[in-house]
Design an enzyme around this catalytic site. Structure first.
Site, PDB file in Angstrom:
ATOM      1  N   ARG A  54      40.429 101.354  25.372  1.00 29.32           N
ATOM      2  CA  ARG A  54      40.810 102.496  26.189  1.00 29.32           C
ATOM      3  C   ARG A  54      42.324 102.533  26.039  1.00 29.32           C
ATOM      4  O   ARG A  54      43.004 101.552  26.346  1.00 29.32           O
ATOM      5  CB  ARG A  54      40.393 102.259  27.637  1.00 29.32           C
ATOM      6  CG  ARG A  54      40.841 103.321  28.641  1.00 29.32           C
ATOM      7  CD  ARG A  54      42.039 102.872  29.448  1.00 29.32           C
ATOM      8  NE  ARG A  54      42.332 103.826  30.521  1.00 29.32           N
ATOM      9  CZ  ARG A  54      43.513 103.941  31.125  1.00 29.32           C
ATOM     10  NH1 ARG A  54      44.513 103.158  30.785  1.00 29.32           N
ATOM     11  NH2 ARG A  54      43.702 104.818  32.066  1.00 29.32           N
ATOM     12  N   ASP A 106      45.786 103.409  27.066  1.00 29.85           N
ATOM     13  CA  ASP A 106      46.563 103.849  28.227  1.00 29.85           C
ATOM     14  C   ASP A 106      47.655 104.825  27.794  1.00 29.85           C
ATOM     15  O   ASP A 106      48.316 104.623  26.777  1.00 29.85           O
ATOM     16  CB  ASP A 106      47.200 102.615  28.877  1.00 29.85           C
ATOM     17  CG  ASP A 106      47.948 102.961  30.139  1.00 29.85           C
ATOM     18  OD1 ASP A 106      47.297 103.369  31.107  1.00 29.85           O
ATOM     19  OD2 ASP A 106      49.194 102.846  30.149  1.00 29.85           O
ATOM     20  N   GLU A 124      43.458 108.104  26.754  1.00 28.96           N
ATOM     21  CA  GLU A 124      43.715 108.628  28.092  1.00 28.96           C
ATOM     22  C   GLU A 124      44.672 109.804  27.995  1.00 28.96           C
ATOM     23  O   GLU A 124      45.865 109.637  27.717  1.00 28.96           O
ATOM     24  CB  GLU A 124      44.315 107.555  28.998  1.00 28.96           C
ATOM     25  CG  GLU A 124      44.241 107.975  30.441  1.00 28.96           C
ATOM     26  CD  GLU A 124      45.519 107.797  31.205  1.00 28.96           C
ATOM     27  OE1 GLU A 124      45.450 107.803  32.435  1.00 28.96           O
ATOM     28  OE2 GLU A 124      46.579 107.670  30.587  1.00 28.96           O
ATOM     29  N   ASP A 143      60.000 102.917  27.212  1.00 25.11           N
ATOM     30  CA  ASP A 143      59.145 103.619  26.254  1.00 25.11           C
ATOM     31  C   ASP A 143      59.351 103.109  24.831  1.00 25.11           C
ATOM     32  O   ASP A 143      60.436 103.209  24.253  1.00 25.11           O
ATOM     33  CB  ASP A 143      59.451 105.117  26.311  1.00 25.11           C
ATOM     34  CG  ASP A 143      58.281 105.934  25.821  1.00 25.11           C
ATOM     35  OD1 ASP A 143      57.220 105.898  26.464  1.00 25.11           O
ATOM     36  OD2 ASP A 143      58.417 106.603  24.762  1.00 25.11           O
ATOM     37  N   HIS A 185      51.240 110.104  25.910  1.00 22.63           N
ATOM     38  CA  HIS A 185      52.668 109.798  25.787  1.00 22.63           C
ATOM     39  C   HIS A 185      52.982 109.010  24.531  1.00 22.63           C
ATOM     40  O   HIS A 185      54.131 108.690  24.257  1.00 22.63           O
ATOM     41  CB  HIS A 185      53.141 109.067  27.043  1.00 22.63           C
ATOM     42  CG  HIS A 185      52.863 109.865  28.284  1.00 22.63           C
ATOM     43  ND1 HIS A 185      53.660 110.904  28.678  1.00 22.63           N
ATOM     44  CD2 HIS A 185      51.812 109.842  29.150  1.00 22.63           C
ATOM     45  CE1 HIS A 185      53.146 111.463  29.768  1.00 22.63           C
ATOM     46  NE2 HIS A 185      52.013 110.836  30.069  1.00 22.63           N
ATOM     47  N   ARG A 217      56.575 112.506  24.860  1.00 25.18           N
ATOM     48  CA  ARG A 217      56.391 111.389  23.926  1.00 25.18           C
ATOM     49  C   ARG A 217      57.517 110.357  23.965  1.00 25.18           C
ATOM     50  O   ARG A 217      57.260 109.171  23.758  1.00 25.18           O
ATOM     51  CB  ARG A 217      56.263 111.927  22.498  1.00 25.18           C
ATOM     52  CG  ARG A 217      54.947 112.642  22.258  1.00 25.18           C
ATOM     53  CD  ARG A 217      54.852 113.092  20.814  1.00 25.18           C
ATOM     54  NE  ARG A 217      53.572 113.747  20.548  1.00 25.18           N
ATOM     55  CZ  ARG A 217      53.306 114.409  19.437  1.00 25.18           C
ATOM     56  NH1 ARG A 217      54.219 114.510  18.484  1.00 25.18           N
ATOM     57  NH2 ARG A 217      52.124 114.977  19.264  1.00 25.18           N
ATOM     58  N   ASN A 255      52.098 102.216  25.097  1.00 23.59           N
ATOM     59  CA  ASN A 255      53.172 103.209  25.180  1.00 23.59           C
ATOM     60  C   ASN A 255      54.493 102.616  25.657  1.00 23.59           C
ATOM     61  O   ASN A 255      55.548 103.137  25.355  1.00 23.59           O
ATOM     62  CB  ASN A 255      52.751 104.332  26.146  1.00 23.59           C
ATOM     63  CG  ASN A 255      53.852 105.335  26.389  1.00 23.59           C
ATOM     64  OD1 ASN A 255      54.272 106.039  25.462  1.00 23.59           O
ATOM     65  ND2 ASN A 255      54.349 105.414  27.625  1.00 23.59           N
ATOM     66  N   ASN A 311      37.838 106.687  37.755  1.00 22.75           N
ATOM     67  CA  ASN A 311      38.452 105.474  37.215  1.00 22.75           C
ATOM     68  C   ASN A 311      39.531 105.024  38.204  1.00 22.75           C
ATOM     69  O   ASN A 311      39.615 105.565  39.318  1.00 22.75           O
ATOM     70  CB  ASN A 311      38.991 105.696  35.798  1.00 22.75           C
ATOM     71  CG  ASN A 311      40.185 106.644  35.767  1.00 22.75           C
ATOM     72  OD1 ASN A 311      40.622 107.149  36.803  1.00 22.75           O
ATOM     73  ND2 ASN A 311      40.716 106.895  34.593  1.00 22.75           N
TER      74      ASN A 311
HETATM   75  C1  LM2 Z   1      48.306 105.191  33.061  1.00 23.49           C
HETATM   76  N1  LM2 Z   1      47.790 106.076  32.345  1.00 23.49           N
HETATM   77  O1  LM2 Z   1      48.508 106.859  31.559  1.00 23.49           O
HETATM   78  C2  LM2 Z   1      47.522 104.327  33.964  1.00 23.49           C
HETATM   79  O2  LM2 Z   1      46.162 104.727  34.009  1.00 23.49           O
HETATM   80  C3  LM2 Z   1      48.210 104.345  35.288  1.00 23.49           C
HETATM   81  O3  LM2 Z   1      47.468 103.635  36.244  1.00 23.49           O
HETATM   82  C4  LM2 Z   1      49.609 103.742  35.107  1.00 23.49           C
HETATM   83  O4  LM2 Z   1      50.375 103.872  36.305  1.00 23.49           O
HETATM   84  C5  LM2 Z   1      50.403 104.486  34.043  1.00 23.49           C
HETATM   85  N2  LM2 Z   1      49.641 105.073  33.018  1.00 23.49           N
HETATM   86  C6  LM2 Z   1      51.360 103.520  33.343  1.00 23.49           C
HETATM   87  O5  LM2 Z   1      50.625 102.620  32.539  1.00 23.49           O
HETATM   88  C7  LM2 Z   1      50.330 102.771  37.205  1.00 23.49           C
HETATM   89  C8  LM2 Z   1      50.666 103.231  38.604  1.00 23.49           C
HETATM   90  C9  LM2 Z   1      52.156 103.510  38.748  1.00 23.49           C
HETATM   91  C10 LM2 Z   1      52.958 102.290  38.338  1.00 23.49           C
HETATM   92  C11 LM2 Z   1      52.616 102.044  36.860  1.00 23.49           C
HETATM   93  C12 LM2 Z   1      53.364 100.865  36.272  1.00 23.49           C
HETATM   94  O6  LM2 Z   1      49.921 104.406  38.928  1.00 23.49           O
HETATM   95  O7  LM2 Z   1      52.440 103.790  40.136  1.00 23.49           O
HETATM   96  O8  LM2 Z   1      54.341 102.529  38.494  1.00 23.49           O
HETATM   97  O9  LM2 Z   1      51.205 101.746  36.748  1.00 23.49           O
HETATM   98  O10 LM2 Z   1      53.040  99.677  36.932  1.00 23.49           O
HETATM   99  C13 LM2 Z   1      55.078 101.543  39.276  1.00 23.49           C
HETATM  100  C14 LM2 Z   1      55.638 102.153  40.542  1.00 23.49           C
HETATM  101  C15 LM2 Z   1      56.672 103.224  40.169  1.00 23.49           C
HETATM  102  C16 LM2 Z   1      57.775 102.636  39.284  1.00 23.49           C
HETATM  103  C17 LM2 Z   1      57.089 101.991  38.056  1.00 23.49           C
HETATM  104  C18 LM2 Z   1      58.085 101.301  37.135  1.00 23.49           C
HETATM  105  O11 LM2 Z   1      54.590 102.737  41.310  1.00 23.49           O
HETATM  106  O12 LM2 Z   1      57.259 103.717  41.381  1.00 23.49           O
HETATM  107  O13 LM2 Z   1      58.602 103.706  38.841  1.00 23.49           O
HETATM  108  O14 LM2 Z   1      56.133 101.012  38.488  1.00 23.49           O
HETATM  109  O15 LM2 Z   1      58.770 100.283  37.790  1.00 23.49           O
HETATM  110  C19 LM2 Z   1      59.974 103.643  39.209  1.00 23.49           C
HETATM  111 CA    CA Z   2      56.000 107.312  24.610  1.00 24.38          CA
END
Ligand code: LM2
Ligand code: CA
Length: 531
Positions: free
Chosen positions: A253, A255, A286, A225, A259, A216, A156, A354
């Site tokens: 899987r 991700d 997902e 995106d 979206h 999306r 995505n 998960n």
């Molecule tokens: C998912 N499913 O739709 C994953 O299962 C989930 O674990 C992912 O989020 C998300 N989508 C994006 O692939 C994780 C985590 C976020 C983290 C993102 C990106 O839960 O907290 O975001 O991965 O690494 C982090 C920071 C957030 C920041 C972002 C971009 O926590 O504060 O946003 O990076 O820099 C400004």
């Molecule tokens: Ca998208």
């Protein structure tokens, strides 16, 4: 005190992150039947993709070894998963990703949070989990052990922060050169929704999780995106996934599939090659529940299987629902699956937790100890969905990294330390993997419960199980549906020769058995483990 604009942005990002992961992603966009906005002339969304041919084979029981490094996954396939009868293993996103070089932007104390891997930089396979050569060797080793490999595919988006990757690349957001697939394709501004005009929110973020175009086309927690509605991006993503299929991977899987959206998912899937076994790849989407219409998990079942994220909550509530006693009532699980409002088992990858839900409160997790093991054993007995057993590193705060070297490379899994929770190795869980494989699709029958926390049921004449989620051992007399004899309890023992290494269960001529099920414990017998 006044916040600088930069400071405010960081605060907003952090807030969006929390909200999106705990609430936002479980909301949905409205717009049943609505077409996504087509944006520019280059967009091809108006052209509906042909319905994908989804006849991928049943993967059997999968272990989800989240962020185990490739050498450790390979070793686990050989030493544990293959011998135990696991049919597959799901691994963390293997593409090159963000490697943070400074704090901030999501966390102020952990340099290498687990979520770095969800920020792709290119589709070469040097990652926190190892090198491309190690990845390939792992797939080969697992397949030799009879365990197929399923990959977490991040399609995505690209990164949302940073400028350095595990593969040693430097990059700027929205400009990723030399992606490592498809004649070294690269992404530029024109490959992102930020620049196409398709994102309809004023901030560029998904501000409204009930707005189809935003869900999306806008940025999920600030992640760049991709224009998955364009032929170029679809081709590039398919080239990445086809590279993995070429290495022997059996499916994905997906991700953040919600979206990406059904038309783009279908178009990408239709470009995928068959697996090396000549079958269609698994495509497990997902999609957090809670959204109406086209954004509901149900509405994605025509595009693939979906992850059982609503089931996770029902399992949590059954095993642990009352704030005081934390006992729940597993008698409620008499009805579970399509009849309790979940997606059909044939369309669902089911699990107790998960990597997201073990952290966000939606699910039981390893901290629930015996209750978590019991729920995992129950899922394997239930026959609902394609079950996964989750095993990963332990944590105390949301962003904790798995054990690593100083530069963020994940070190070998060591199940003898408290840094890892290796549920896949639990003897009772392994006993139930074998039980699950043996009973196959036999129908659930002879349901019995005490109205509270002790349940029992059979699966045809092949197997019978009992679960006690209560605080005290319980003596029960029940119909098992099995023929008379002495059976080995495969949760606590193994049949070896003519005897059992654990306790046994006596089934009388009338098929009934009287036995005691220990507190937070299970008993399972099967026709081919009769002594
Ligand atoms: C998912 N499913 O739709 C994953 O299962 C989930 O674990 C992912 O989020 C998300 N989508 C994006 O692939 C994780 C985590 C976020 C983290 C993102 C990106 O839960 O907290 O975001 O991965 O690494 C982090 C920071 C957030 C920041 C972002 C971009 O926590 O504060 O946003 O990076 O820099 C400004
Ligand atoms: Ca998208």
């Amino acid at each position: 005190m006044q916040h600088s604009p930069r400071r405010r942005l960081l605060r907003r990002c952090a807030l969006v992150s929390t909200v999106a992961m705990t609430v936002g992603l479980s909301l949905g966009a409205n717009g049943a039947g609505a077409q996504p906005s087509t944006g520019t002339a280059a967009s091809v969304t108006a052209q509906a993709a042909a319905a994908p041919e989804l006849s991928s084979p049943d993967p059997g029981v999968m272990a989800n070894l989240f962020e185990w490094n490739w050498n450790s996954v390979g070793k686990e396939c050989t030493d544990v998963l293959g011998p135990a009868g696991y049919g597959g293993v799901q691994v963390a996103p293997p593409q090159d990703s963000l490697r943070r070089t400074k704090l901030g932007d999501g966390n102020d104390s952990i340099l290498h949070p687990w979520w770095e891997v969800y920020q792709p930089v290119d589709y070469k396979l040097t990652s926190r989990m190892g090198s491309e050569a190690e990845f390939k060797a792992m797939v080969k080793t697992c397949r030799q052990a009879g365990v197929k490999v399923y990959v977490d595919a991040v399609i995505n988006h690209m990164t949302g922060q940073g400028d350095t990757s595990y593969g040693g690349r430097t990059y700027q957001r929205y400009a990723y050169s030399d992606l490592g697939v498809d004649h070294n394709a690269s992404y530029a501004n024109s490959d992102f929704h930020k620049y196409s005009g398709d994102c309809t929110s004023t901030t560029g973020a998904i501000d409204d999780f009930n707005n189809l175009a935003q869900v999306r086309n806008c940025e999920l927690v600030g992640l760049s995106d991709l224009r998955t509605d364009t032929a170029k991006v679809r081709k590039t993503l398919a080239a990445y996934l086809n590279k993995l299929l070429g290495y022997g991977v059996s499916g994905f899987r997906v991700d953040a599939a919600k979206h990406v959206g059904q038309p783009d998912l279908d178009a990408i899937y239709n470009r995928l090659h068959n697996t090396v076994d000549g079958t269609r790849p698994l495509w497990a989407l997902e999609v957090f529940g809670g959204g109406p219409g086209i954004l509901s998990p149900q509405a994605f079942t025509t595009s693939g299987k979906v992850l059982g994220l609503d089931g996770v909550k029902q399992i949590r509530d059954a095993f642990k629902s009352y704030p005081d006693a934390h006992l729940g009532s597993i008698a409620t699980l008499k009805v579970f699956g399509a009849d309790s409002g979940l997606t059909a088992g044939s369309k669902t990858v089911s699990f107790v937790q998960n990597h997201d839900t073990e952290r966000n409160g939606d699910a039981l997790n390893y901290k629930d100890g015996a209750r978590n093991l019991l729920a995992t054993q129950w899922l394997l007995a239930s026959g609902y969905g394609t079950p996964q057993v989750y095993a990963a590193f332990t944590f105390s705060t949301n962003d904790d990294s798995p054990p690593t070297t100083a530069d963020g490379m994940i070190t070998d899994t060591d199940c003898t330390t408290s840094a890892w929770s290796c549920t896949d190795r639990n003897a009772g869980v392994i006993g139930m993997v074998g039980w699950h494989n043996y009973v196959g699709k036999a129908k659930q029958q002879n349901w019995w419960d005490d109205g509270q926390n002790v349940i029992a049921f059979g699966r045809g004449a092949k197997g019978w199980v009992a679960f006690n989620n209560g605080p005290a051992a319980k003596k029960i007399t029940v119909q098992t549906g099995l023929s008379a004899g002495t059976y080995c309890d495969v949760v606590h023992g193994k049949k070896s020769g003519g005897s059992c290494t654990g306790p046994t269960v006596e089934v009388k001529d009338n098929g009934k058995a009287t036995l005691t099920v220990r507190a937070t414990g299970a008993v399972a017998i099967r026709a081919n483990a009769r002594l």
